[in-house]
Design a protein around this motif. Structure first.
Motif, short mmCIF file in Angstrom:
data_model
loop_
_atom_site.label_atom_id
_atom_site.label_comp_id
_atom_site.label_asym_id
_atom_site.label_seq_id
_atom_site.Cartn_x
_atom_site.Cartn_y
_atom_site.Cartn_z
N PHE A 88 0.87 -1.16 0.00
CA PHE A 88 0.00 0.00 0.00
C PHE A 88 0.91 1.21 0.00
CE2 PHE A 88 -2.74 -3.25 1.62
CZ PHE A 88 -3.96 -2.94 1.06
N VAL A 89 0.75 2.07 -0.97
CA VAL A 89 1.58 3.25 -1.08
C VAL A 89 0.81 4.41 -0.47
CG1 VAL A 89 2.80 4.78 -2.64
CG2 VAL A 89 2.61 2.35 -3.17
N GLY A 90 1.21 4.78 0.73
CA GLY A 90 0.52 5.87 1.41
C GLY A 90 -0.96 5.55 1.57
N LEU A 91 -1.77 6.52 1.33
CA LEU A 91 -3.22 6.34 1.44
C LEU A 91 -3.85 6.49 0.07
CD1 LEU A 91 -3.81 8.26 4.77
CD2 LEU A 91 -3.59 5.81 4.43
N ASP A 92 -3.15 6.06 -0.96
CA ASP A 92 -3.58 6.16 -2.34
C ASP A 92 -4.77 5.24 -2.60
OD1 ASP A 92 -3.78 6.53 -5.06
OD2 ASP A 92 -2.02 5.32 -5.53
N LEU A 93 -5.90 5.81 -2.99
CA LEU A 93 -7.10 5.03 -3.25
C LEU A 93 -7.24 4.63 -4.72
CD1 LEU A 93 -9.68 6.94 -1.02
CD2 LEU A 93 -8.37 4.88 -0.48
N THR A 94 -6.19 4.82 -5.50
CA THR A 94 -6.22 4.47 -6.92
C THR A 94 -6.64 3.02 -7.17
OG1 THR A 94 -4.58 6.15 -7.39
CG2 THR A 94 -4.90 4.48 -9.06
N ARG B 107 -9.07 5.51 5.45
CA ARG B 107 -9.10 6.56 4.43
C ARG B 107 -10.23 6.31 3.44
NH1 ARG B 107 -9.84 10.30 1.54
NH2 ARG B 107 -8.45 11.06 -0.07
N LEU B 108 -10.40 5.07 3.01
CA LEU B 108 -11.47 4.71 2.09
C LEU B 108 -12.83 5.01 2.71
CD1 LEU B 108 -12.18 3.36 -0.65
CD2 LEU B 108 -12.26 1.20 0.60
N ASP B 109 -13.02 4.65 3.97
CA ASP B 109 -14.28 4.90 4.66
C ASP B 109 -14.55 6.38 4.81
OD1 ASP B 109 -16.58 3.66 6.17
OD2 ASP B 109 -15.73 4.94 7.74
N ALA B 110 -13.51 7.16 5.06
CA ALA B 110 -13.68 8.61 5.19
C ALA B 110 -14.10 9.24 3.87
CB ALA B 110 -12.39 9.25 5.69
N ALA B 111 -13.55 8.73 2.78
CA ALA B 111 -13.88 9.27 1.46
C ALA B 111 -15.24 8.82 0.95
CB ALA B 111 -12.79 8.88 0.45
N TYR B 112 -15.62 7.59 1.29
CA TYR B 112 -16.87 6.99 0.80
C TYR B 112 -17.66 6.41 1.97
CZ TYR B 112 -14.30 7.27 -3.57
OH TYR B 112 -13.57 7.72 -4.64
N PRO B 113 -18.29 7.25 2.79
CA PRO B 113 -18.99 6.75 3.97
C PRO B 113 -20.19 5.85 3.64
CG PRO B 113 -19.40 9.09 3.67
CD PRO B 113 -18.35 8.70 2.68
N TRP B 114 -20.67 5.89 2.43
CA TRP B 114 -21.79 5.05 1.99
C TRP B 114 -21.34 3.71 1.43
CZ3 TRP B 114 -20.45 4.43 -2.96
CH2 TRP B 114 -19.81 5.47 -3.61
N LEU B 115 -20.05 3.46 1.38
CA LEU B 115 -19.53 2.23 0.78
C LEU B 115 -20.07 0.94 1.40
CD1 LEU B 115 -17.65 1.03 -1.35
CD2 LEU B 115 -15.82 1.14 0.33
#
Length: 96
Positions: free
Chosen positions: A4-10, A63-71
């Protein structure tokens, strides 16, 4: 070995076609489900920690949850993805 490179969501963006939190329309994705395959090789093969106890992986999911709370609505609940996802977000006490 995948890291995992940093918090990259790519990787999430590439796999789902969701390019950013602002451009996503959750309604478009309700007809499909999302699951995760985590390819992570531990540096120490004798490391007893589970994936949810490894800080780099957990922080990526936070980080993913913070960006997409509806995930969680889109996760494949029948395959146990909601439980796995929640395990990544719940704090763990790790002793090393």
């Amino acid at each position: 070995m995948t890291r995992f490179v940093g918090l990259d969501l790519t990787p999430f963006h590439s796999a789902t076609g969701i390019s950013s939190p602002l451009s996503a329309e959750p309604e478009e994705f309700l007809d499909r489900t999302i699951g995760f395959t985590i390819n992570y090789t531990k540096e120490d093969p004798y490391d007893p920690r589970e994936l949810s106890e490894i800080p780099e992986i957990r922080l990526w999911f936070v980080r993913l949850d913070a960006a997409y709370p509806w995930l969680p609505v889109l996760l494949d609940w029948r395959a146990g993805e909601l439980a796995r996802y929640a395990a990544m977000l719940v704090p763990h006490q790790v002793t090393i």
